[in-house]
Each structure stands twice: as structure tokens, then as C-alpha cells.
Design an enzyme around this catalytic site. Structure first.
Site, PDB file in Angstrom:
ATOM      1  N   HIS A   1       0.824  -1.208   0.000  1.00 26.60           N
ATOM      2  CA  HIS A   1       0.000   0.000   0.000  1.00 26.60           C
ATOM      3  C   HIS A   1       0.861   1.262   0.000  1.00 26.60           C
ATOM      4  CE1 HIS A   1      -3.864   1.853   0.632  1.00 26.60           C
ATOM      5  NE2 HIS A   1      -3.199   2.761   1.312  1.00 26.60           N
TER       6      HIS A   1
ATOM      7  N   GLU B   1      -2.113 -17.216 -20.958  1.00 28.81           N
ATOM      8  CA  GLU B   1      -1.306 -17.143 -19.734  1.00 28.81           C
ATOM      9  C   GLU B   1      -0.930 -18.537 -19.241  1.00 28.81           C
ATOM     10  OE1 GLU B   1      -3.500 -14.784 -16.888  1.00 28.81           O
ATOM     11  OE2 GLU B   1      -5.392 -15.748 -17.378  1.00 28.81           O
TER      12      GLU B   1
ATOM     13  N   ASP C   1       1.080 -14.401 -15.322  1.00 29.87           N
ATOM     14  CA  ASP C   1       0.822 -15.826 -15.100  1.00 29.87           C
ATOM     15  C   ASP C   1       1.612 -16.693 -16.065  1.00 29.87           C
ATOM     16  OD1 ASP C   1      -0.875 -16.219 -12.869  1.00 29.87           O
ATOM     17  OD2 ASP C   1      -2.509 -15.268 -13.959  1.00 29.87           O
TER      18      ASP C   1
ATOM     19  N   CYS D   1      -0.973  -7.751 -21.903  1.00 28.81           N
ATOM     20  CA  CYS D   1      -1.551  -6.962 -20.807  1.00 28.81           C
ATOM     21  C   CYS D   1      -0.901  -7.279 -19.457  1.00 28.81           C
ATOM     22  CB  CYS D   1      -3.055  -7.153 -20.737  1.00 28.81           C
ATOM     23  SG  CYS D   1      -3.535  -8.825 -20.309  1.00 28.81           S
TER      24      CYS D   1
HETATM   25  C1  PEP Z   1      -1.422 -11.798 -16.159  1.00 31.73           C
HETATM   26  O1  PEP Z   1      -1.491 -12.921 -15.653  1.00 31.73           O
HETATM   27  O2  PEP Z   1      -0.432 -11.380 -16.793  1.00 31.73           O
HETATM   28  C2  PEP Z   1      -2.553 -10.865 -16.042  1.00 31.73           C
HETATM   29  C3  PEP Z   1      -2.579  -9.727 -16.702  1.00 31.73           C
HETATM   30  O3  PEP Z   1      -3.547 -11.194 -15.185  1.00 31.73           O
HETATM   31  P1  PEP Z   1      -3.443 -11.072 -13.578  1.00 31.73           P
HETATM   32  O4  PEP Z   1      -2.178 -10.344 -13.252  1.00 31.73           O
HETATM   33  O5  PEP Z   1      -4.681 -10.360 -13.180  1.00 31.73           O
HETATM   34  O6  PEP Z   1      -3.417 -12.520 -13.178  1.00 31.73           O
HETATM   35 MG    MG Z   2      -3.393 -13.729 -14.953  1.00 29.87          MG
END
Ligand code: PEP
Ligand code: MG
Length: 574
Positions: free
Chosen positions: A189, A431, A455, A502
Site C-alpha cells: 500500500h 497465460e 501468469d 496486458c
Molecule cells: C497476467 O497474468 O499477466 C494478467 C494480466 O492477469 P493477472 O495479473 O490479473 O493474473
Molecule cells: Mg493472470
């Protein structure tokens, strides 16, 4: 003397130390006499009322100046009156004769520990909120007056064991030169708040609260992670100079915030936003991004006892879609389960939560939840440019099954005479390595892909992304990860389908350079990475990015990749 820590929010400042020692909750171990139980319960109830009055007073103060922060204190009031925790506390007092402070401590800690293990930074953050309310409640129970950082006598470097959410929300921003804490990682945080306020912060400086004296001058260098006590005149002058240079560089990076991301040789890259809430502040990102590349919808389900209704979800999806107009909004269906717990879902304990019944798998098991979300999303689709994507896809069966549910939802809406856009795109997150390797098949059956490198790295390297004991094995620059991304991206590109990244790698300049070279033309990231990525794209020739990517695919270790990228991009990274 120089002390070292983890620089989580860049910057450098010099000034006097303000040692902040918030209330430390020591609890009494002695058991209550049976005759004292009912008085203890009354005292506990009174403490809750007094804590509530404090929270309401802070909330009222913030409501006009910063309504977003005021919401934190509404959430704290909800925690204070959480029925499950209240029930557990009363049971410990009544049945086990715990004194109320010990019962509060034990129960709040239990809940905080569960949430603290979540990979989702938003859920993790709630653990700090629970601890914050716990400290307040025990302090009030002890009759100790409130102390916080809302008005500092003069500009200072805050030195503290750790900052609580309520400390940061009421922070006297104009007088905080830098923050130094003893604990906390880059997703804590304190780190998130420091970055959002642009305050230099160095966390994890061991024994900082005993090393530094109240009022002594220090240099907090959050460019290198050093805190220098008793600096010389020379060091102070050097600090001034580096500060001016840093601020000038920051201003230069920020000037790219709204500049179109086109390489010098004319290739455009879309810079999209990762969204995890619909606060006014997070939607500000609409001003400088080409769409939402990842709308994490988990927040809708968090901190509540019941599942969100179709109507509630519809309103929120509509708000985001309307805000982004004809730019894509990529809504990720619920990615929860395993270690990400929700109050509104009673999920069983799993031995291997990351390999367990999470995300899409859980949605298949609970079609009521899945269909409600899809109905809300399709209904909202008429307000903008909706793309829907499924998380944790491992196989073609997953894709076909998810598409089948979406088709059924559309048929249902049609029968009910409810409008939805015919142009909604359906895609998958890549992922899990299995689907990366099958991306040529996947690309024929979905409209787009988004690579979740957080992931994908976890499953490729077989390393728990949350476990600090194995963090050295979580290697985002490992060439194996780039090879998998290459396979997946190429399959989608060859099929003429958009592919985005992403995960964190998309907003990381070294990573983004490779991804561009691998053909990725959409990068989605948090708002804090937008300006620097736009700058990178504007300065990196695509020809060079392609060369860089080819070289990276030919290297054998993460260290080699990082060293090579720093060297190859050194003129751009300045
Ligand atoms: C990822 O796994 O890269 C992703 C964008 O999803 P999260 O970080 O929410 O698991
Ligand atoms: Mg993910």
C-alpha cells in the site's frame, strides 16, 4: 552512514527526519474471569462505537477535499462492522474468555492473513485495511488518542515501520519529502500511494526507525535505494543536482503522456489501460490511452457478502464503455478462485490453488455467475466497443465451452428482446503455456488474444508468483518466456487477429521493446507506465526492435537478456 532499501517510487530528496511511531497494538494474554465476560463484551461494543466516530470524522473531513479517499474510510467502517469477524470475536470472548483486545487481534489477523496471500493487489490491499482497522480498534479500546500524519510542522522525510492505509489517505502531501519504511514490497500500500503521489519512497530499510533520530538530516535517494544519514555538504549539493536532473527527465517523459505512439519508421502501437476499478481517478486514464486492454472485473465481487447482480454490473460496464466511446474496452470475465477468496463465494481450500479451480474453470462450475456477468456485458455492449476475454484458458475445449455459453447468453437475450451489439469480439488470455503452444488453432476460433505475462511467467518457470522465497526463479526476461510469446503472437498475427500484451511486461520498457519486435501492436498497462512506453515507441525504430527480438530469442538466460537489452536500448532509456 548509508542504509539500503528497495526504491519503489523514484525520486530523491534531502531533509529532516520525522520519526513516526503509530500506536503499537500489544494485547493482554490473561484470560477473563467468567464474571468479567459481559463487561468485556460491553467494552468491546463501546470501542467499536468510538472507532466508528473517529472514522466518520475523518471521512467527513475528506468528503469535500478528496471524495475518493473518503471512500477508504467507508470501507473501514464496513470492516469494523463485518458480521463474520464480529461473530468470531464474540465467540472468543464468550467461550474462550479472551480479553477483547486479544480477540480482536487474533480474528482481524486471521482475515488479514487470508487476504494478504492473494496475488491480486487489490485484494491484498484489503489486508492492510483490516490491520489498520484492527490497530484503531485496539487503540481505542486502550483509550489512547489518535495520531496521524495529516499535519506535519514542516517538510520532512517520514521514517516509519510501515504506513497504514489511513496514514497515507490523510497524509500531509505538501510536507512529505520522502518516505522510508522498514517493511513493504513494491506492491504494498505504501508503495502504491507513494507512486501515485510522486513521493520518493524507499521501503524495507532494516531498523530504520532505530537508525535515524528525530530531526536529523538525511538524503533519501530513491533512485539508488540509499538513505544517507549525516550527509556532507558535497553530498547535499550532489543530491540537489540529481534532483533537478530527475525532475527534468520526469517532465520530459510526462510530455509523452498524450502523444500518439508511433515509431520513427512509422509503425503505430496502441497503448491501452489496465483498469481494476471505476473510480474517477482510474477513469482519468481514458484521456491518454487507446482503450482498455484489460478490465479486471474482480473488484465488483470483492468486499461484499452477496454476488453482484446483473443490473449492478451492467451499470458499471456501461459507464466504462461510454467513457471510452469507440475505443475498445476489453472486459475480462471473473478471474477468481483458488487463493483469491471472496466473501460472497464459499470456496473450498485447495492444496495447489494456482493449479486449481480458478477463473474460467470456476465459471464453468458456476454457470449462474458466468451467465450473469456475460448478460450484463452484452447488454452494456450497445454503449461502446466491447471485447470480452476469458482468463486461464488452457485448451481448445475451454475456448469452445466458453464460446458456447456466450452464444447461449446471446440467444437468451434475443428471445427476451434485449438489445446487444452484434460486433462484440470474443478473445482469450494466453497465460498458460499449453494454449500458447496451440495458438495457431486458437487463433482460428477466437477474435483476439491478450498475453498475460504475469501468469505465463509463473506457469512457464513453475514458480509461485507470490512466494518471496522463490522470487529469483520468477524471471520475466527468461528467453523461454519470449519464445512462447513469439509462438503465440505469430499465430495470431498470421491469422490477421489482434494480439495484445496486458501483463506487467507490456509496460516494462525492456520487455515492451522485445514485444514490439515480435509483432505485438497493442500494449496494455497501468497508467503509471503509459508516458514512458509512449516515449519508448516514439524513439525506437521498428527495424531495431525486430533485430532486438531476434537476438533475445537466441540468448539462453534471463541475465544475458537483461544485460543485452540495457545495452541495446541505452540511448533510449536515459
Ligand atoms: C497476467 O497474468 O499477466 C494478467 C494480466 O492477469 P493477472 O495479473 O490479473 O493474473
Ligand atoms: Mg493472470
Amino acid at each position: 552512514m548509508i542504509h539500503h532499501g528497495n526504491p519503489v517510487s523514484k525520486g530523491i530528496a534531502a531533509g529532516p527526519v520525522f520519526l513516526y511511531q503509530p500506536f503499537a497494538a500489544a494485547v493482554s494474554e490473561a484470560l477473563l474471569e467468567e464474571s468479567a465476560v459481559s463487561e468485556a463484551l460491553n467494552k468491546y461494543e463501546n470501542a467499536r462505537k468510538n472507532a466508528e466516530s473517529e472514522l466518520k470524522a475523518i471521512r467527513a473531513r475528506l468528503e469535500t477535499s478528496d471524495p475518493e479517499k473518503a471512500k477508504i474510510f467507508s470501507a473501514h467502517i464496513d470492516i469494523l462492522f463485518d458480521e463474520a469477524m464480529d461473530c468470531d470475536i464474540r465467540e472468543l470472548i464468550e467461550c474462550d474468555r479472551y480479553s477483547p483486545d486479544r480477540a480482536i487481534d487474533e480474528v482481524f489477523e486471521k482475515y488479514a492473513r487470508i487476504l494478504g496471500k492473494s496475488p491480486d493487489p487489490l485484494i491484498k490491499e484489503r489486508a492492510s485495511d483490516i490491520r489498520d482497522v484492527k490497530t484503531r480498534l485496539i487503540r481505542v479500546w486502550n483509550g489512547v488518542a489518535e495520531k496521524n500524519l495529516s499535519s506535519l510542522p514542516a517538510p520532512a522525510v517520514i521514517v516509519v515501520h510501515d504506513l497504514l492505509p489511513s496514514d497515507t489517505a490523510t497524509l500531509d502531501r505538501k510536507n512529505v519529502l520522502a518516505i522510508v519504511t522498514e517493511i513493504g514490497g513494491s506492491t504494498s500500500h505504501s508503495a502504491i500511494i507513494a507512486r501515485s503521489y510522486g513521493i520518493p519512497a524507499i521501503l524495507g530499510v532494516e531498523n530504520a526507525t532505530t537508525h535515524f533520530a528525530q530531526g536529523e538530516t538525511v538524503i533519501a535517494d530513491a533512485l539508488t535505494g540509499q538513505v544517507i544519514s549525516n550527509p556532507t555538504q558535497e553530498q547535499l549539493a550532489d543530491c540537489d543536482e540529481r534532483r533537478s536532473r530527475f525532475l527534468a527527465q520526469q517532465a520530459q517523459i510526462n510530455s509523452y503522456m498524450e502523444k500518439e505512439a508511433v515509431t520513427p519508421d512509422g509503425v503505430r502501437v496502441d497503448i491501452e489501460l489496465n483498469l481494476a476499478s471505476v473510480s474517477k481517478q482510474s477513469l482519468e486514464g481514458a484521456k491518454c490511452t487507446d482503450g482498455v486492454g484489460l478490465f479486471r472485473t474482480e473488484f465488483l465481487y470483492m468486499g461484499r457478502d452477496t454476488l453482484p447482480t446483473e443490473e449492478e454490473q451492467f451499470e458499471i460496464y456501461r459507464e466504462v464503455l461510454t467513457k471510452f466511446g469507440d475505443r475498445p474496452v476489453t472486459l475480462r470475465t471473473l478471474d477468481i478462485g483458488g487463493d483469491k477468496k471472496l466473501d460472497c463465494l464459499n470456496l473450498p481450500h485447495e492444496e495447489n490453488p494456482f493449479l486449481g479451480n480458478r477463473a474460467l474453470r470456476l465459471c464453468f462450475e458456476r454457470p449462474d455467475i458466468f451467465r450473469t456477468q456475460l448478460r450484463a456485458a452484452y447488454r452494456a455492449s450497445v454503449y461502446g466497443n466491447l471485447w470480452i476475454m476469458f482468463p486461464m484458458v488452457a485448451s481448445m475445449d475451454d475456448i469452445r465451452r466458453a464460446k458456447q455459453v456466450a452464444a447461449e447468453v446471446k440467444t437468451e437475450l434475443t428471445k427476451e428482446g434485449i438489445a446487444f451489439s452484434p460486433d462484440v469480439k470474443l478473445g482469450i488470455m494466453i497465460e498458460i503455456p499449453s494454449i500458447a503452444l496451440l495458438a495457431d488453432f486458437a487463433a482460428k476460433e477466437v477474435d483476439f488474444a491478450s498475453i498475460g505475462t504475469n501468469d505465463l511467467c509463473q506457469y512457464t518457470m513453475a514458480v509461485d508468483r507470490l512466494n518471496p522465497a522463490v522470487s529469483e526463479y520468477y524471471q520475466s526476461y527468461n528467453p523461454a518466456l519470449f519464445r512462447l510469446i513469439h509462438i503465440a503472437a505469430k499465430s495470431f498475427i498470421d491469422n490477421g487477429k489482434p494480439v495484445c500484451v496486458c501483463g506487467e511486461l507490456g509496460g516494462d520498457r525492456l520487455g515492451a521493446a522485445v514485444l514490439m519486435g515480435l509483432g505485438v501492436r497493442k500494449l496494455s498497462m497501468s497508467i503509471s507506465s503509459v508516458a514512458q512506453t509512449r516515449k519508448l515507441v516514439n524513439e525506437l525504430e521498428m527495424k531495431k526492435a525486430v533485430e532486438i527480438a531476434a537476438k533475445v530469442l537466441d540468448l539462453s538466460t534471463a541475465q544475458e537478456v537483461e544485460k543485452y537489452l540495457n545495452e541495446a536500448l541505452k540511448d533510449i532509456l536515459l
